[in-house]
Design a protein around this motif. Sequence first.
Motif, PDB file in Angstrom:
ATOM      1  N   ILE A  22       0.858  -1.132   0.130  1.00 46.43           N
ATOM      2  CA  ILE A  22       0.042  -0.220  -0.040  1.00 46.43           C
ATOM      3  C   ILE A  22       0.895   1.275   0.182  1.00 46.43           C
ATOM      4  N   ALA A  23       1.859   1.196   0.708  1.00 47.33           N
ATOM      5  CA  ALA A  23       2.875   2.477   0.885  1.00 47.33           C
ATOM      6  C   ALA A  23       3.377   2.730  -0.342  1.00 47.33           C
ATOM      7  N   LYS A  24       3.738   1.606  -1.249  1.00 48.67           N
ATOM      8  CA  LYS A  24       4.431   1.727  -2.488  1.00 48.67           C
ATOM      9  C   LYS A  24       3.493   2.374  -3.354  1.00 48.67           C
ATOM     10  N   LYS A  25       2.009   1.830  -3.505  1.00 52.09           N
ATOM     11  CA  LYS A  25       1.080   2.414  -4.112  1.00 52.09           C
ATOM     12  C   LYS A  25       0.778   4.014  -3.887  1.00 52.09           C
ATOM     13  N   ILE A  26       0.978   4.444  -2.641  1.00 54.70           N
ATOM     14  CA  ILE A  26       0.718   5.848  -2.063  1.00 54.70           C
ATOM     15  C   ILE A  26       1.857   6.455  -2.634  1.00 54.70           C
ATOM     16  N   LYS A  27       3.028   6.118  -2.668  1.00 55.90           N
ATOM     17  CA  LYS A  27       4.159   6.934  -3.303  1.00 55.90           C
ATOM     18  C   LYS A  27       4.020   7.150  -4.744  1.00 55.90           C
ATOM     19  N   THR A  28       3.420   6.057  -5.308  1.00 50.43           N
ATOM     20  CA  THR A  28       3.034   6.292  -6.942  1.00 50.43           C
ATOM     21  C   THR A  28       2.153   7.530  -7.027  1.00 50.43           C
ATOM     22  N   PHE A  29       1.280   7.753  -6.228  1.00 51.85           N
ATOM     23  CA  PHE A  29       0.320   8.807  -6.380  1.00 51.85           C
ATOM     24  C   PHE A  29       0.874   9.875  -5.865  1.00 51.85           C
ATOM     25  N   LYS A  30       1.601  10.043  -4.758  1.00 47.52           N
ATOM     26  CA  LYS A  30       2.179  11.147  -4.402  1.00 47.52           C
ATOM     27  C   LYS A  30       3.296  11.621  -5.622  1.00 47.52           C
ATOM     28  N   GLU A  31       3.749  10.742  -6.334  1.00 44.50           N
ATOM     29  CA  GLU A  31       4.921  11.208  -7.127  1.00 44.50           C
ATOM     30  C   GLU A  31       4.196  11.867  -8.312  1.00 44.50           C
ATOM     31  N   ALA A  32       2.718  11.481  -8.623  1.00 44.87           N
ATOM     32  CA  ALA A  32       2.215  12.201  -9.628  1.00 44.87           C
ATOM     33  C   ALA A  32       1.568  13.477  -9.257  1.00 44.87           C
TER      34      ALA A  32
END
Length: 411
Positions: A22-32
Amino acid sequence: MALIVQKFGGTSVGSIERIQQIAKKIKTFKEAGHDLVIVVSAMSGETNRLLGLAKQMSVKPNLRELDVMVSTGEQVTIALLAIALNDLGVAARSYTGGQVRIVTDSVHTKARILHIDDQRIRADLKANSVVIVAGFQGIDEEGNITTLGRGGSDTTGVALAAALKADECQIYTDVDGVYTTDPRVEPKARRLDKITFEEMLEMASLGSKVLQIRSVEFAGKYNVPLRVLHSFKEGPGTLITIDEEVSMEQPIISGIAFSRDEAKLTIRGVPDTPGVASNILGPISNANIEVDMIIQNISQDKTTDFTFTVSRSDYQMAFDILKETASKISAKEVAGNLDIAKVSLVGVGMRSHAGVASRMFGVLAKEGINILMISTSEIKISVLIEEKYLELAVRSLHKAFELDVPDKTLG
Ligand code: ADP
Ligand code: ASP
Ligand code: MG
């Protein structure tokens, strides 16, 4: 760039590995480039484990203390997720409901959110941090910890999205959207691209636990764009919308909801005088017990039988109150039944189509399923049946109303 509230349910944060995913997924959204407020539930099974501990201590645990205890489940996951994000180099801070100041009334174990203080969250978002908030919990005006009822993290997510005027509230769970019925009971259930708030509200209140009812109420009231998605699979999910355009192909029925959380109580031989219903249901409602279906039959000897349903968790209390009422109003007897379930058809298409009820009753009759009680509204029909017939009823109705996913093997 958008402000998005994302809520992750119990199975989605059920293990260390999943929280890392989940943390990785959130990171991707944050980077977007999105601003993110994350709401998490307790790890799956944890809330039940905590409730079990309290039940070992006492048959009737104090509700304030129950809230103090059961809210700890979410406190663990917010911290774990923040730690995981920090390890990935993403700034993140976790908050309990009380720390945010999600202020609720004082009805322990089923509190309602009154208002949310958005200052702390906004300050963190401005500092480019991901904000992680514990679902399911709040604090009353006196500073007592409260919880919002089972499945309440959905409501935390939507209420935060409303308070922050977020662009979207995304509910991540273990199914890839809202289905025509619970796919665990009917594997032929279909994912819906869209469902109206009105229909979702009925589905949730009639037992589809994919969204907690109050979260749908909030989303409808504050017009929060709400989407249900799978935590670990890509896909469009289901959008809950106000758009009610019923196309020609739109089925009359959008979904079938069911609930095992039903209990039936009957008080027999009540002298039939004005005020009977109020005498019987007044004390029940004073005890904060919600009554669902009701029927009253008058017999020839001028007495009446009065039957109603409540949630199973309120059964014992309702039974005791009814016994007391029975002796006060000289009723003959009180009886109860827990082996029942409710099945409901939901769809805005019902408004423009007559005969849905009789078709439903016909399908159940063909399967030999007896109907114990019926209730209807503009967009739903509910029947109470014996619990042992629940799966059969759901599947035969799903098929009869042409909701089954088309059988691809037949071309
Ligand atoms: P979470 O822990 O993520 O909040 P829940 O268990 O509360 O998840 O809700 C998801 C579950 O809801 C699904 O696993 C599914 O079995 C159930 N469910 C019931 N009705 C429906 C429906 N109509 N569509 C999708 N899921 C449903
Ligand atoms: N942990 C709480 C529950 O199990 C709240 C939630 O998961 O939404 O009911
Ligand atoms: Mg849930």
